[in-house]
Design an enzyme around this catalytic site. Structure first.
Site, PDB file in Angstrom:
ATOM      1  N   HIS A  55       0.829  -1.204   0.011  1.00  0.00           N
ATOM      2  CA  HIS A  55      -0.047   0.052  -0.042  1.00  0.00           C
ATOM      3  C   HIS A  55       0.939   1.328   0.114  1.00  0.00           C
ATOM      4  O   HIS A  55       2.102   1.021   0.340  1.00  0.00           O
ATOM      5  CB  HIS A  55      -0.848   0.104   1.290  1.00  0.00           C
ATOM      6  N   HIS A 106       5.896   6.213  -0.540  1.00  0.00           N
ATOM      7  CA  HIS A 106       6.482   5.047  -0.845  1.00  0.00           C
ATOM      8  C   HIS A 106       5.557   3.555  -0.539  1.00  0.00           C
ATOM      9  O   HIS A 106       4.517   3.807   0.303  1.00  0.00           O
ATOM     10  CB  HIS A 106       7.725   4.907   0.275  1.00  0.00           C
TER      11      HIS A 106
END
Ligand code: ATP
Ligand code: MG
Length: 177
Positions: free
Chosen positions: A40, A122
């Site tokens: 995610h 990220h």
């Protein structure tokens, strides 16, 4: 019951396949790989939130208007201290910045403390990973962000377990009632 929450972009199967291919092309994620279902991109970490707070966050999230956007994960690297290996975009789309800002505003409106740290989008792909320089991914990951989600996080014996509690489509206009 309080829950540990965060807003995130959740990859679809096409994005997960592309992340998988990128990791393979790069010789693997290193360290202790994050399982595919855990991948995610966090928009805003919310921390421990009570049910009232969650309801407030859901109301605020439903009012966020950001259009769908494309994003490219084209870099890999790691954070030395925590040993987090990650994939990240070298160019941060303005809509991602807007979504982070809107998530921050939602958190503040619901009484959470401000997040003073700079936003570093990220996807964590491994923990306990050896330090490595930031490099270009041999195979970039195209990602179409069409929705964002409220996620709950807990730990079990095997590590972090995330659950999607709610999802809102990205759209810059209100849907007709
Ligand atoms: P664990 O902490 O159990 O090892 P995790 O870090 O994946 O696993 P959480 O700590 O619940 O699980 O974090 C959920 C998401 O929010 C992750 O993407 C994590 O990187 C991010 N996150 C956690 N704490 C912060 C923080 N203080 N600031 C920004 N992002 C955070
Ligand atoms: Mg954590």
């Amino acid at each position: 019951m309080s829950e540990r929450l965060f807003f995130a972009l959740v990859p679809g199967e096409a994005e997960r396949d592309a992340i998988h291919r990128a990791l393979e092309a790069a010789g693997g994620p290193g360290g202790r790989p994050m399982p595919r279902q855990n991948w995610h991109l966090t928009l805003r970490f919310l921390g421990t939130v009570e049910p009232d707070g969650r309801a407030c966050l859901e109301r605020a999230a439903a009012r966020i208007r950001v259009a769908p956007f494309a994003l490219t994960l084209d870099r890999q690297g790691s954070w030395r201290g925590p040993g987090v290996a990650w994939l990240a975009p070298s160019a941060i789309p303005t809509h991602l910045t807007a979504l982070n800002a809107a998530s921050e505003a939602a958190a503040l409106a619901c009484g959470l403390a401000a997040d003073e740290r700079p936003y570093r989008p990220h996807v964590t792909v491994a923990r306990k990973a050896p330090a490595r320089d930031t490099t270009e991914l041999p195979e970039a990951v195209p990602w179409k962000a069409t929705a964002f989600s409220l996620m709950a996080s807990r730990r079990d014996s095997r590590g972090a377990v995330y659950r999607e509690l709610a999802r809102w489509p990205l759209a810059n206009t209100a849907f007709p009632a």
